[in-house]
Write a protein that holds these residues in place. Structure first.
Motif, PDB file in Angstrom:
ATOM      1  N   HIS A 128       0.833  -1.209   0.000  1.00  0.00           N
ATOM      2  CA  HIS A 128       0.000   0.000   0.000  1.00  0.00           C
ATOM      3  C   HIS A 128       0.868   1.260   0.000  1.00  0.00           C
ATOM      4  O   HIS A 128       0.532   2.246  -0.656  1.00  0.00           O
ATOM      5  CB  HIS A 128      -0.943   0.008   1.206  1.00  0.00           C
ATOM      6  CG  HIS A 128      -1.721   1.269   1.328  1.00  0.00           C
ATOM      7  ND1 HIS A 128      -2.811   1.548   0.541  1.00  0.00           N
ATOM      8  CD2 HIS A 128      -1.534   2.351   2.114  1.00  0.00           C
ATOM      9  CE1 HIS A 128      -3.270   2.747   0.861  1.00  0.00           C
ATOM     10  NE2 HIS A 128      -2.515   3.251   1.803  1.00  0.00           N
ATOM     11  N   HIS A 163       0.716   4.235  -2.761  1.00  0.00           N
ATOM     12  CA  HIS A 163       0.513   5.629  -2.371  1.00  0.00           C
ATOM     13  C   HIS A 163       1.627   6.510  -2.932  1.00  0.00           C
ATOM     14  O   HIS A 163       1.369   7.601  -3.434  1.00  0.00           O
ATOM     15  CB  HIS A 163       0.449   5.743  -0.851  1.00  0.00           C
ATOM     16  CG  HIS A 163       0.130   7.117  -0.370  1.00  0.00           C
ATOM     17  ND1 HIS A 163      -1.159   7.613  -0.350  1.00  0.00           N
ATOM     18  CD2 HIS A 163       0.918   8.115   0.073  1.00  0.00           C
ATOM     19  CE1 HIS A 163      -1.139   8.849   0.103  1.00  0.00           C
ATOM     20  NE2 HIS A 163       0.109   9.180   0.368  1.00  0.00           N
ATOM     21  N   SER A 187       1.176   9.506  -5.538  1.00  0.00           N
ATOM     22  CA  SER A 187       1.665  10.832  -5.150  1.00  0.00           C
ATOM     23  C   SER A 187       2.599  11.410  -6.205  1.00  0.00           C
ATOM     24  O   SER A 187       2.528  12.601  -6.526  1.00  0.00           O
ATOM     25  CB  SER A 187       2.398  10.748  -3.806  1.00  0.00           C
ATOM     26  OG  SER A 187       1.544  10.279  -2.800  1.00  0.00           O
ATOM     27  N   HIS A 246      -8.795   2.138  -9.781  1.00  0.00           N
ATOM     28  CA  HIS A 246      -9.940   2.667  -9.043  1.00  0.00           C
ATOM     29  C   HIS A 246     -11.117   2.863  -9.998  1.00  0.00           C
ATOM     30  O   HIS A 246     -10.936   3.335 -11.116  1.00  0.00           O
ATOM     31  CB  HIS A 246      -9.594   4.005  -8.388  1.00  0.00           C
ATOM     32  CG  HIS A 246      -8.562   3.889  -7.324  1.00  0.00           C
ATOM     33  ND1 HIS A 246      -7.802   4.952  -6.919  1.00  0.00           N
ATOM     34  CD2 HIS A 246      -8.148   2.842  -6.571  1.00  0.00           C
ATOM     35  CE1 HIS A 246      -6.961   4.569  -5.972  1.00  0.00           C
ATOM     36  NE2 HIS A 246      -7.154   3.294  -5.744  1.00  0.00           N
ATOM     37  N   THR A 254     -12.056   8.151  -4.983  1.00  0.00           N
ATOM     38  CA  THR A 254     -11.062   7.350  -4.281  1.00  0.00           C
ATOM     39  C   THR A 254      -9.699   8.016  -4.292  1.00  0.00           C
ATOM     40  O   THR A 254      -8.918   7.874  -3.346  1.00  0.00           O
ATOM     41  CB  THR A 254     -10.961   5.944  -4.909  1.00  0.00           C
ATOM     42  OG1 THR A 254     -12.260   5.381  -4.981  1.00  0.00           O
ATOM     43  CG2 THR A 254     -10.064   5.043  -4.101  1.00  0.00           C
ATOM     44  N   ILE A 255      -9.397   8.783  -5.318  1.00  0.00           N
ATOM     45  CA  ILE A 255      -8.072   9.407  -5.399  1.00  0.00           C
ATOM     46  C   ILE A 255      -8.040  10.817  -4.828  1.00  0.00           C
ATOM     47  O   ILE A 255      -7.004  11.465  -4.857  1.00  0.00           O
ATOM     48  CB  ILE A 255      -7.536   9.415  -6.845  1.00  0.00           C
ATOM     49  CG1 ILE A 255      -8.408  10.243  -7.744  1.00  0.00           C
ATOM     50  CG2 ILE A 255      -7.365   8.023  -7.366  1.00  0.00           C
ATOM     51  CD1 ILE A 255      -7.752  10.595  -9.039  1.00  0.00           C
ATOM     52  N   GLN A 256      -9.143  11.273  -4.272  1.00  0.00           N
ATOM     53  CA  GLN A 256      -9.157  12.613  -3.687  1.00  0.00           C
ATOM     54  C   GLN A 256      -8.160  12.754  -2.547  1.00  0.00           C
ATOM     55  O   GLN A 256      -7.710  13.847  -2.257  1.00  0.00           O
ATOM     56  CB  GLN A 256     -10.550  12.985  -3.202  1.00  0.00           C
ATOM     57  CG  GLN A 256     -11.479  13.323  -4.333  1.00  0.00           C
ATOM     58  CD  GLN A 256     -12.836  13.739  -3.829  1.00  0.00           C
ATOM     59  OE1 GLN A 256     -13.264  13.303  -2.770  1.00  0.00           O
ATOM     60  NE2 GLN A 256     -13.509  14.569  -4.584  1.00  0.00           N
ATOM     61  N   ARG A 257      -7.793  11.646  -1.929  1.00  0.00           N
ATOM     62  CA  ARG A 257      -6.833  11.712  -0.825  1.00  0.00           C
ATOM     63  C   ARG A 257      -5.477  12.245  -1.281  1.00  0.00           C
ATOM     64  O   ARG A 257      -4.659  12.651  -0.478  1.00  0.00           O
ATOM     65  CB  ARG A 257      -6.669  10.355  -0.174  1.00  0.00           C
ATOM     66  CG  ARG A 257      -5.971   9.341  -1.054  1.00  0.00           C
ATOM     67  CD  ARG A 257      -5.996   7.976  -0.465  1.00  0.00           C
ATOM     68  NE  ARG A 257      -7.362   7.495  -0.593  1.00  0.00           N
ATOM     69  CZ  ARG A 257      -7.818   6.375  -0.092  1.00  0.00           C
ATOM     70  NH1 ARG A 257      -7.016   5.609   0.571  1.00  0.00           N
ATOM     71  NH2 ARG A 257      -9.060   6.017  -0.257  1.00  0.00           N
ATOM     72  N   TYR A 258      -5.217  12.235  -2.590  1.00  0.00           N
ATOM     73  CA  TYR A 258      -3.936  12.719  -3.112  1.00  0.00           C
ATOM     74  C   TYR A 258      -3.994  14.183  -3.547  1.00  0.00           C
ATOM     75  O   TYR A 258      -2.972  14.758  -3.865  1.00  0.00           O
ATOM     76  CB  TYR A 258      -3.494  11.867  -4.309  1.00  0.00           C
ATOM     77  CG  TYR A 258      -3.422  10.399  -3.981  1.00  0.00           C
ATOM     78  CD1 TYR A 258      -2.440   9.912  -3.134  1.00  0.00           C
ATOM     79  CD2 TYR A 258      -4.333   9.504  -4.504  1.00  0.00           C
ATOM     80  CE1 TYR A 258      -2.373   8.566  -2.814  1.00  0.00           C
ATOM     81  CE2 TYR A 258      -4.280   8.159  -4.192  1.00  0.00           C
ATOM     82  CZ  TYR A 258      -3.295   7.702  -3.346  1.00  0.00           C
ATOM     83  OH  TYR A 258      -3.232   6.381  -3.032  1.00  0.00           O
ATOM     84  N   HIS A 274      -4.307  16.877  -1.979  1.00  0.00           N
ATOM     85  CA  HIS A 274      -3.546  17.809  -1.136  1.00  0.00           C
ATOM     86  C   HIS A 274      -2.082  17.898  -1.551  1.00  0.00           C
ATOM     87  O   HIS A 274      -1.369  18.794  -1.139  1.00  0.00           O
ATOM     88  CB  HIS A 274      -3.651  17.400   0.329  1.00  0.00           C
ATOM     89  CG  HIS A 274      -2.890  16.166   0.672  1.00  0.00           C
ATOM     90  ND1 HIS A 274      -3.385  14.904   0.418  1.00  0.00           N
ATOM     91  CD2 HIS A 274      -1.664  15.987   1.219  1.00  0.00           C
ATOM     92  CE1 HIS A 274      -2.502  14.006   0.807  1.00  0.00           C
ATOM     93  NE2 HIS A 274      -1.447  14.632   1.291  1.00  0.00           N
TER      94      HIS A 274
END
Length: 66
Positions: A13, A17, A21, A39, A44-48, A50
């Motif tokens: 994982h 990530h 990134s 995905h 699901t990729i919104q975490r990236y 930032h």
């Protein structure tokens, strides 16, 4: 395998990530990243999101590209 590579604390994982990134930092679109990671939902990729360090970072998720 992790022990042989001398990276016992790294998980698959973590590598995914890092890959995502680097894609974000390189300006890849959310759609492209989602496809490469397998995905099915763009959220699901919104975490990236930032990680964007570009002038267009604010609109990255809305536009799908920079």
């Amino acid at each position: 395998m992790r022990v042989q590579a001398d990276i016992p604390d790294v998980r698959i994982h973590d590598l995914r990530h890092t890959f995502a990134s680097l894609l974000v930092s390189g300006g890849a679109s959310p759609e492209m990243i989602g496809r490469l990671l397998g995905h099915t939902q763009i959220g699901t990729i919104q975490r990236y999101a930032h990680l964007i360090d570009l002038p267009c970072g604010q609109g990255w998720m809305q536009s799908g590209r920079c």
